[in-house]
Write a protein that holds these residues in place. Structure first.
Motif, PDB file in Angstrom:
ATOM      1  N   TYR A   9      24.119  37.030  33.031  1.00  0.00           N
ATOM      2  CA  TYR A   9      24.286  38.137  33.816  1.00  0.00           C
ATOM      3  C   TYR A   9      23.800  39.191  33.347  1.00  0.00           C
ATOM      4  CZ  TYR A   9      27.057  41.546  36.776  1.00  0.00           C
ATOM      5  OH  TYR A   9      27.597  42.391  37.598  1.00  0.00           O
ATOM      6  N   ARG A  50      27.360  45.556  40.994  1.00  0.00           N
ATOM      7  CA  ARG A  50      27.629  46.637  39.794  1.00  0.00           C
ATOM      8  C   ARG A  50      27.863  47.947  40.717  1.00  0.00           C
ATOM      9  NH1 ARG A  50      29.314  46.287  34.975  1.00  0.00           N
ATOM     10  NH2 ARG A  50      28.970  48.366  34.741  1.00  0.00           N
ATOM     11  N   GLY A 102      37.022  40.703  32.578  1.00  0.00           N
ATOM     12  CA  GLY A 102      35.867  40.140  32.815  1.00  0.00           C
ATOM     13  C   GLY A 102      34.808  41.180  32.992  1.00  0.00           C
ATOM     14  N   ASP A 125      38.143  40.577  28.334  1.00  0.00           N
ATOM     15  CA  ASP A 125      36.901  39.625  28.347  1.00  0.00           C
ATOM     16  C   ASP A 125      37.471  38.634  27.312  1.00  0.00           C
ATOM     17  OD1 ASP A 125      33.976  39.982  29.722  1.00  0.00           O
ATOM     18  OD2 ASP A 125      34.391  38.292  28.400  1.00  0.00           O
TER      19      ASP A 125
HETATM   20  C1  SAM Z   1      29.365  37.926  35.653  1.00  0.00           C
HETATM   21  S1  SAM Z   1      30.519  38.887  34.236  1.00  0.00           S
HETATM   22  C2  SAM Z   1      30.916  40.113  35.380  1.00  0.00           C
HETATM   23  C3  SAM Z   1      30.873  41.455  34.465  1.00  0.00           C
HETATM   24  C4  SAM Z   1      31.305  42.758  35.276  1.00  0.00           C
HETATM   25  N1  SAM Z   1      32.894  42.758  35.720  1.00  0.00           N
HETATM   26  C5  SAM Z   1      30.491  43.199  36.465  1.00  0.00           C
HETATM   27  O1  SAM Z   1      30.793  43.022  37.411  1.00  0.00           O
HETATM   28  O2  SAM Z   1      29.564  43.730  36.072  1.00  0.00           O
HETATM   29  C6  SAM Z   1      31.817  37.808  34.137  1.00  0.00           C
HETATM   30  C7  SAM Z   1      32.567  38.307  32.832  1.00  0.00           C
HETATM   31  O3  SAM Z   1      33.989  37.595  32.793  1.00  0.00           O
HETATM   32  C8  SAM Z   1      34.021  36.889  31.458  1.00  0.00           C
HETATM   33  N2  SAM Z   1      34.833  35.851  31.673  1.00  0.00           N
HETATM   34  C9  SAM Z   1      34.836  34.690  32.074  1.00  0.00           C
HETATM   35  N3  SAM Z   1      35.645  33.847  32.007  1.00  0.00           N
HETATM   36  C10 SAM Z   1      36.627  34.579  31.790  1.00  0.00           C
HETATM   37  C11 SAM Z   1      38.353  34.199  31.461  1.00  0.00           C
HETATM   38  N4  SAM Z   1      38.705  33.186  31.877  1.00  0.00           N
HETATM   39  N5  SAM Z   1      38.871  35.259  31.042  1.00  0.00           N
HETATM   40  C12 SAM Z   1      38.270  36.548  30.464  1.00  0.00           C
HETATM   41  N6  SAM Z   1      36.954  36.717  30.908  1.00  0.00           N
HETATM   42  C13 SAM Z   1      36.123  35.907  31.357  1.00  0.00           C
HETATM   43  C14 SAM Z   1      32.614  36.720  31.054  1.00  0.00           C
HETATM   44  O4  SAM Z   1      32.459  36.440  29.593  1.00  0.00           O
HETATM   45  C15 SAM Z   1      31.895  37.805  31.330  1.00  0.00           C
HETATM   46  O5  SAM Z   1      31.828  39.065  30.682  1.00  0.00           O
END
Ligand code: SAM
Length: 261
Positions: free
Chosen positions: A13, A48, A71, A97
């Protein structure tokens, strides 16, 4: 430990957003997905923008002063604490995260932000008990909280019951709290998006599950939507006309409130 042998969603991402915190294995997965659907970068920018618009609405119009952003992702422009602090420097944000690279960045981010307003939890969305217990060190669970699940629920497969996870979070927050979700769609540009999901899931630590509008709607069960409801992400723009982004953007966004008692 940072695993550079498999693509990680946070780093893939980051690459789509033009960041530098990614490894060759992430760039390859990201490029394969872009080949399947070249509009992807515009979609992640819309995601975003939704995050910033939702936090701006919640702080400036709804009076929310606390956020649980699960996340978080690798820091980029207009993070939740920056948008919230522009409205109120005392707003409190707990980021969550489970990615070690996000954790490394979070340490730097926290040292640069206003003391006692922002914290970071190294926790997994599946473990709602840990998240809720540790978030209570900074957030006051007697006052409304904005729960942000932006681009994370697609990383929780159906067999892990993501609806129950969301329900546990929303049961724990007080009346007047809010839930914001962005979720990529399975029913818009279906062929390209299933290829995107296949490419980012191949060899990845966490597979991607796309969902229909009806499936995403269920995450909001029992809550009251703010207009315009659950819509394609580029059409979510309370208070002003939706920006014209031309063709279909394959992801849904919504913001809804837990009713006051
Ligand atoms: C696509 S990014 C989205 C980032 C931000 N929320 C945005 O929309 O710009 C997804 C994030 O969720 C985190 N993530 C994925 N599975 C997760 C879990 N089970 N628990 C916590 N974080 C998680 C990933 O490490 C990543 O940083």
């Amino acid at each position: 430990m940072i695993d550079t042998t498999r693509p990680h969603q946070a780093r893939v991402y980051d690459y789509w957003l033009g960041g530098k915190d990614n490894f060759p294995v992430d760039r390859e997965a990201a490029e394969r997905a872009l080949a399947a659907y070249p509009g992807l970068r515009r979609g992640v920018r819309a995601q975003r923008a939704f995050l910033a618009n939702a936090v701006e609405y919640l702080t400036r119009t709804a009076g929310v002063r606390q956020f649980l952003d699960i996340g978080t992702g690798i820091p980029t422009a207009n993070n939740t604490h920056e948008v919230a602090h522009a409205a109120d420097p005392d707003a409190r944000i707990v980021y969550v995260d489970n990615d070690p690279l996000v954790l490394a960045h979070a340490r730097a981010l926290l040292s640069a932000s206003r003391p006692n307003t922002t914290s970071y939890l190294d926790a997994d969305l599946h473990d709602t008990a840990k998240i809720l217990t540790e978030a209570a060190a900074l957030l006051d669970f007697r006052k409304p909280i904005g729960v942000l699940l932006i681009g994370i629920l697609q990383l929780i497969p159906d067999e892990d019951d993501p609806r129950a996870i969301v329900a546990r979070l929303m049961e724990a927050v007080p009346p007047g709290s809010w839930l914001a979700i962005f979720h990529p769609a399975s029913d818009i540009l279906a062929d390209q998006m299933s290829e995107v999901a296949r490419q980012v899931s191949a060899r990845a630590a966490t597979p991607t599950t796309l969902r229909t509008k009806a499936e995403v709607m269920h995450f909001f069960d029992g809550l009251e939507f703010l207009e315009p409801g659950l819509v394609q992400v580029h059409r979510w723009h309370p208070g002003s006309p939706a920006p014209d982004m031309g063709d279909e953007v394959p992801g849904y966004a919504g913001l809804a409130q837990k009713a006051w008692d």
